[in-house]
Every structure is written in structure tokens, then in C-alpha cells.
Design an enzyme around this catalytic site. Structure first.
Site, mmCIF file in Angstrom:
data_model
loop_
_atom_site.group_PDB
_atom_site.id
_atom_site.type_symbol
_atom_site.label_atom_id
_atom_site.label_comp_id
_atom_site.label_asym_id
_atom_site.label_seq_id
_atom_site.Cartn_x
_atom_site.Cartn_y
_atom_site.Cartn_z
ATOM 1 N N ASP A 1 0.851 -1.191 0.000
ATOM 2 C CA ASP A 1 0.000 0.000 0.000
ATOM 3 C C ASP A 1 0.888 1.243 0.000
ATOM 4 O O ASP A 1 1.879 1.317 0.731
ATOM 5 C CB ASP A 1 -0.932 -0.013 1.216
ATOM 6 C CG ASP A 1 -2.091 0.947 1.052
ATOM 7 O OD1 ASP A 1 -3.236 0.481 0.932
ATOM 8 O OD2 ASP A 1 -1.853 2.180 1.033
ATOM 9 N N ASN B 1 -12.935 -3.034 2.621
ATOM 10 C CA ASN B 1 -13.835 -1.888 2.716
ATOM 11 C C ASN B 1 -14.818 -1.994 1.555
ATOM 12 O O ASN B 1 -14.410 -2.030 0.391
ATOM 13 C CB ASN B 1 -13.038 -0.583 2.636
ATOM 14 C CG ASN B 1 -12.111 -0.404 3.827
ATOM 15 O OD1 ASN B 1 -12.449 -0.778 4.946
ATOM 16 N ND2 ASN B 1 -10.934 0.158 3.588
ATOM 17 N N GLN C 1 -14.094 2.653 1.306
ATOM 18 C CA GLN C 1 -13.515 2.219 0.026
ATOM 19 C C GLN C 1 -13.253 3.423 -0.862
ATOM 20 O O GLN C 1 -14.135 4.279 -1.046
ATOM 21 C CB GLN C 1 -14.457 1.236 -0.686
ATOM 22 C CG GLN C 1 -13.829 0.640 -1.947
ATOM 23 C CD GLN C 1 -14.687 -0.434 -2.605
ATOM 24 O OE1 GLN C 1 -15.813 -0.712 -2.173
ATOM 25 N NE2 GLN C 1 -14.156 -1.022 -3.660
ATOM 26 N N SER C 2 -12.044 3.501 -1.387
ATOM 27 C CA SER C 2 -11.683 4.618 -2.267
ATOM 28 C C SER C 2 -11.293 4.155 -3.665
ATOM 29 O O SER C 2 -11.343 4.939 -4.609
ATOM 30 C CB SER C 2 -10.537 5.429 -1.648
ATOM 31 O OG SER C 2 -9.395 4.622 -1.461
ATOM 32 N N VAL C 3 -10.906 2.894 -3.797
ATOM 33 C CA VAL C 3 -10.568 2.336 -5.122
ATOM 34 C C VAL C 3 -11.597 1.251 -5.415
ATOM 35 O O VAL C 3 -11.675 0.251 -4.682
ATOM 36 C CB VAL C 3 -9.138 1.760 -5.147
ATOM 37 C CG1 VAL C 3 -8.846 1.148 -6.513
ATOM 38 C CG2 VAL C 3 -8.113 2.842 -4.820
ATOM 39 N N HIS D 1 -10.303 -5.408 -3.323
ATOM 40 C CA HIS D 1 -8.980 -5.738 -2.798
ATOM 41 C C HIS D 1 -9.098 -6.073 -1.326
ATOM 42 O O HIS D 1 -9.967 -5.556 -0.620
ATOM 43 C CB HIS D 1 -7.991 -4.575 -2.995
ATOM 44 C CG HIS D 1 -8.524 -3.257 -2.533
ATOM 45 N ND1 HIS D 1 -9.428 -2.522 -3.272
ATOM 46 C CD2 HIS D 1 -8.302 -2.549 -1.396
ATOM 47 C CE1 HIS D 1 -9.732 -1.420 -2.607
ATOM 48 N NE2 HIS D 1 -9.069 -1.409 -1.460
ATOM 49 N N HIS E 1 -7.077 -5.759 2.220
ATOM 50 C CA HIS E 1 -5.940 -5.156 2.916
ATOM 51 C C HIS E 1 -5.389 -6.223 3.862
ATOM 52 O O HIS E 1 -6.148 -6.844 4.617
ATOM 53 C CB HIS E 1 -6.389 -3.979 3.793
ATOM 54 C CG HIS E 1 -6.920 -2.800 3.033
ATOM 55 N ND1 HIS E 1 -6.166 -1.670 2.798
ATOM 56 C CD2 HIS E 1 -8.130 -2.562 2.478
ATOM 57 C CE1 HIS E 1 -6.901 -0.782 2.133
ATOM 58 N NE2 HIS E 1 -8.096 -1.305 1.928
HETATM 59 P P1 AMP Z 1 -9.673 1.371 -0.033
HETATM 60 O O1 AMP Z 1 -9.729 2.745 0.590
HETATM 61 O O2 AMP Z 1 -10.140 0.252 0.838
HETATM 62 O O3 AMP Z 1 -10.353 1.380 -1.399
HETATM 63 O O4 AMP Z 1 -8.146 1.069 -0.278
HETATM 64 C C1 AMP Z 1 -7.422 1.627 -1.335
HETATM 65 C C2 AMP Z 1 -6.000 1.609 -0.923
HETATM 66 O O5 AMP Z 1 -5.199 1.825 -2.072
HETATM 67 C C3 AMP Z 1 -5.616 2.688 0.093
HETATM 68 O O6 AMP Z 1 -5.140 2.084 1.285
HETATM 69 C C4 AMP Z 1 -4.543 3.491 -0.626
HETATM 70 O O7 AMP Z 1 -3.511 3.927 0.239
HETATM 71 C C5 AMP Z 1 -4.051 2.512 -1.656
HETATM 72 N N1 AMP Z 1 -3.456 3.111 -2.843
HETATM 73 C C6 AMP Z 1 -3.919 4.176 -3.542
HETATM 74 N N2 AMP Z 1 -3.112 4.414 -4.597
HETATM 75 C C7 AMP Z 1 -2.137 3.468 -4.558
HETATM 76 C C8 AMP Z 1 -1.005 3.202 -5.370
HETATM 77 N N3 AMP Z 1 -0.715 3.923 -6.460
HETATM 78 N N4 AMP Z 1 -0.203 2.163 -5.034
HETATM 79 C C9 AMP Z 1 -0.490 1.425 -3.943
HETATM 80 N N5 AMP Z 1 -1.538 1.622 -3.130
HETATM 81 C C10 AMP Z 1 -2.359 2.642 -3.437
#
Ligand code: AMP
Length: 113
Positions: free
Chosen positions: A30, A86, A93-95, A99, A101
Site C-alpha cells: 500500500d 472496505n 472504500q476509495s478504489v 482488494h 488489505h
Molecule cells: P480502499 O480505501 O479500501 O479502497 O483502499 C485503497 C488503498 O489503495 C488505500 O489504502 C490506498 O492507500 C491505496 N493506494 C492508492 N493508490 C495506490 C497506489 N498507487 N499504489 C499502492 N496503493 C495505493
């Protein structure tokens, strides 16, 4: 459809610290670690969030869990780690590419925030 952030990492369009890859999954560090060990276990198939998965995804979902356990073992995490999914923006969740963690290396309180 534009690629997700994690598809771009899988396709080597943006850099990441890749620690494992197989035909179904990739594991990266991460970029903003919340613990000394903070990995993301990502399916190559784009499933936006866990609640979008179907019975068709059963083997992929199982695979992600097995990879998590194997990586934890290889890294010598002393069988002490937490897996988090998430699901949805309100859950953090942001992506929107499913996935897991994997967090380890510090006390992990319960309940989580
Ligand atoms: P979530 O908020 O559960 O969707 O997790 C998304 C995760 O992706 C977060 O913990 C971010 O820190 C991580 N993240 C975002 N951009 C990148 C990146 N370029 N490389 C690795 N991790 C990332």
C-alpha cells in the site's frame, strides 16, 4: 470503460511495489501504509466491490484468501495479521476494484474504527 487504478498497476502503466503475482491476482505494498506491513491483495478480474461479486467469483475470492495466508507465511508474520475489505465509500472504500488489505506489525485493536 477507463481502467481502474489497480488495472493500470497490473498492466504496468503506473509503478507499484509488486511482491507477488499469479494468473488470478497481484499483491502490492500500500502506498500509504497503516501498519508496518500493509499489503493489497487484488484480483486481476475487476470486481468493483465485494457486494458486486457473484457465485461465478467464488474461486477468485477463495484464491485471494489463500494468497493472503501464503504471503503472510512467507513474510514471517507469526500468524498475526488482519484482513480488511472496505465495501462502499461509506465503509472507507476509495478504489473501486475489489482488494483485501493485509495489515500486520503493530497491535490491531478491536473493534476497528
Ligand atoms: P480502499 O480505501 O479500501 O479502497 O483502499 C485503497 C488503498 O489503495 C488505500 O489504502 C490506498 O492507500 C491505496 N493506494 C492508492 N493508490 C495506490 C497506489 N498507487 N499504489 C499502492 N496503493 C495505493
Amino acid at each position: 470503460m477507463s481502467k481502474t487504478l489497480f488495472e493500470k498497476i497490473i498492466d504496468r502503466e503506473i509503478p507499484a511495489d509488486i511482491i507477488f503475482e499469479d494468473e488470478l491476482s497481484i499483491v502490492i505494498k500500500d502506498i500509504s501504509p497503516q501498519a508496518p506491513t500493509h499489503l493489497l491483495i487484488i484480483p486481476k478480474k475487476v470486481i468493483p466491490k465485494l457486494s458486486d461479486s457473484t457465485a461465478e467469483d467464488q474461486s477468485i475470492l477463495g484464491h485471494l484468501m489463500l494468497v493472503a495466508g501464503q504471503i503472510a507465511d512467507q513474510l514471517g508474520l507469526d500468524e498475526t495479521f488482519r484482513l480488511v475489505v472496505n465495501n462502499g465509500a461509506k465503509a472507507g472504500q476509495s478504489v473501486f476494484h475489489l482488494h483485501l488489505h493485509l495489515l500486520s506489525g503493530r497491535p490491531l485493536n478491536w473493534p476497528p474504527g
